[in-house]
Design a protein around this motif. Structure first.
Motif, short mmCIF file in Angstrom:
data_model
loop_
_atom_site.label_atom_id
_atom_site.label_comp_id
_atom_site.label_asym_id
_atom_site.label_seq_id
_atom_site.Cartn_x
_atom_site.Cartn_y
_atom_site.Cartn_z
N GLY A 275 0.84 -1.20 0.00
CA GLY A 275 0.00 0.00 0.00
C GLY A 275 0.87 1.24 0.00
O GLY A 275 2.05 1.18 -0.33
N LYS A 276 0.24 2.36 0.38
CA LYS A 276 0.97 3.64 0.37
C LYS A 276 2.06 3.68 1.42
O LYS A 276 3.12 4.23 1.19
N THR A 277 1.78 3.14 2.59
CA THR A 277 2.72 3.33 3.70
C THR A 277 3.21 2.02 4.33
O THR A 277 3.97 2.07 5.30
N LYS A 278 2.72 0.89 3.81
CA LYS A 278 3.15 -0.38 4.39
C LYS A 278 3.28 -1.45 3.30
O LYS A 278 2.59 -1.37 2.30
N LEU B 126 3.11 -5.73 3.05
CA LEU B 126 2.88 -6.99 3.76
C LEU B 126 3.56 -8.12 3.00
O LEU B 126 3.39 -8.22 1.78
N LEU C 65 1.49 -12.88 8.33
CA LEU C 65 2.15 -11.96 7.41
C LEU C 65 3.09 -11.05 8.19
O LEU C 65 2.87 -10.78 9.38
N MET D 40 4.38 -7.32 8.50
CA MET D 40 3.95 -5.98 8.09
C MET D 40 5.11 -5.02 8.26
O MET D 40 5.59 -4.82 9.38
N HIS E 218 -5.27 -8.32 14.82
CA HIS E 218 -4.39 -9.20 14.03
C HIS E 218 -2.96 -9.25 14.58
O HIS E 218 -2.17 -10.06 14.13
N LYS F 64 -1.69 -11.65 11.97
CA LYS F 64 -2.50 -12.72 11.38
C LYS F 64 -2.97 -12.26 10.01
O LYS F 64 -3.38 -11.10 9.86
N LEU G 94 -5.52 -11.59 7.38
CA LEU G 94 -6.98 -11.43 7.43
C LEU G 94 -7.55 -11.29 6.03
O LEU G 94 -6.87 -10.83 5.11
N MET H 200 -9.49 -8.92 4.44
CA MET H 200 -9.87 -7.56 4.83
C MET H 200 -11.27 -7.21 4.31
O MET H 200 -11.64 -7.57 3.19
N LYS I 76 -13.52 1.37 0.79
CA LYS I 76 -12.09 1.51 0.49
C LYS I 76 -11.89 1.19 -0.99
O LYS I 76 -11.69 0.04 -1.38
N GLU J 288 -9.62 -0.27 10.36
CA GLU J 288 -9.94 -1.25 9.31
C GLU J 288 -10.06 -2.63 9.95
O GLU J 288 -9.25 -2.99 10.81
N ASP K 136 -4.75 -3.68 10.23
CA ASP K 136 -4.04 -2.45 9.86
C ASP K 136 -3.21 -1.85 11.01
O ASP K 136 -2.44 -2.57 11.63
P1 ADP Z 1 -3.32 1.89 1.79
O1 ADP Z 1 -3.39 3.08 2.68
O2 ADP Z 1 -2.77 2.15 0.43
O3 ADP Z 1 -4.47 0.99 1.84
P2 ADP Z 1 -1.29 0.62 3.46
O4 ADP Z 1 0.05 1.07 3.09
O5 ADP Z 1 -1.88 0.93 4.77
O6 ADP Z 1 -2.26 0.95 2.33
O7 ADP Z 1 -1.30 -0.97 3.17
C1 ADP Z 1 -1.70 -1.91 3.96
C2 ADP Z 1 -2.66 -2.84 3.23
O8 ADP Z 1 -2.70 -4.06 3.94
C3 ADP Z 1 -4.08 -2.28 3.22
O9 ADP Z 1 -4.70 -2.63 2.00
C4 ADP Z 1 -4.76 -3.03 4.38
O10 ADP Z 1 -6.15 -3.19 4.18
C5 ADP Z 1 -4.03 -4.38 4.31
N1 ADP Z 1 -3.98 -5.09 5.60
C6 ADP Z 1 -3.83 -4.57 6.83
N2 ADP Z 1 -3.78 -5.56 7.78
C7 ADP Z 1 -3.90 -6.73 7.11
C8 ADP Z 1 -3.93 -8.11 7.51
N3 ADP Z 1 -3.80 -8.47 8.79
N4 ADP Z 1 -4.09 -9.05 6.55
C9 ADP Z 1 -4.21 -8.70 5.25
N5 ADP Z 1 -4.19 -7.43 4.80
C10 ADP Z 1 -4.04 -6.45 5.72
#
Ligand code: ADP
Length: 233
Positions: free
Chosen positions: A10-13, A15, A24, A26, A68, A81, A83, A85, A122, A178, A190
């Protein structure tokens, strides 16, 4: 993490997959969460957000809130964990400000009688439109049981975090959550960091300092490190 297969980015993370199918890794990046054509980074941001999420999710666990979060792995990474989402962002407001004040004509800074819960789809292409529970069912995003769980868990998180921050002289104005499912269980996914929460500091004169913890491109570096210091040092 070099060499590891990405699950999603994603933008800031980012996985990553792990050798455990249900887990997973993160990774928190230094990138700021603002929409812009070029990515802006702040040194140490990823490390701080990883620390803050680990700390706050462990705190929520102590109140039996299902999340999670499994453990901290190293400076920028936590184990979670995996998930399924639910593509909904839940925003909880305790104080009216910004768009909520404008939209409903509530004067800026009013403490709300009861928290306001909003849902947004989303979907970046649709510019994350506001939805309600009926849209969620019609779009097949979740069922009624999941929605009750989301509202129950979100409301509890709000109560727990509000008093937690209050003890540090901080007012939890608004924040975004989330959720996802592991099997049949709905849990918080998240992160909880300055990217997702708005805090105002209560001053000695009883007025709010709205700036110190409000994330902008200009003061991002200070916001992350101040919150890190306030909570973890
Ligand atoms: P954005 O702001 O672009 O959605 P992030 O950089 O926050 O993205 O990316 C994290 C992504 O991982 C998001 O799409 C979020 O929904 C997803 N995510 C967060 N926690 C989990 C999880 N436990 N399992 C699967 N996906 C997850």
């Amino acid at each position: 993490m070099k060499g590891q297969e990405k699950f999603t980015e994603g933008k800031t993370k980012i996985l990553y997959k792990t050798d455990q199918e249900e887990q997973l890794l993160m990774e928190f990046l230094d990138t700021l969460p603002f929409e812009s054509s070029k990515k802006v980074s702040v040194k140490e941001k990823g490390k701080i957000n990883s620390d803050l999420t680990a700390y706050l999710f462990e705190y929520l666990h102590s109140y039996n809130v299902p999340t999670h979060y499994l453990k901290k792995v190293d400076a920028k990474n936590i184990l979670v964990k995996k998930l399924n989402m639910i593509p909904i962002q839940m925003i909880i407001w305790n104080i009216a400000t910004g768009v909520l004040s404008k939209k409903l004509g509530i004067s800026e800074g009013t403490s709300l009688e009861t928290p306001v819960i909003e849902f947004y789809l989303k979907d970046a292409k649709l510019k994350n439109p506001m939805i309600n529970d009926y849209h969620a069912y019609a779009l097949g995003l979740c069922d009624r049981n999941d929605m009750s769980a989301i509202i129950r868990i979100g409301t509890k998180i709000n109560a727990v975090l509000r008093s937690f921050f209050q003890r540090k002289n901080l007012s939890l104005v608004q924040f975004t959550l989330e959720f996802g499912k592991s099997g049949n269980q709905v849990m918080l996914g998240d992160e909880i960091t300055p990217d997702t929460i708005l805090l105002w500091m209560l001053q000695e004169d009883g007025k709010f300092d709205k700036k110190t913890f409000t994330l902008t491109a200009e003061n991002a570096k200070q916001v992350y490190s101040r919150l890190h210091e306030t909570l973890l040092k």
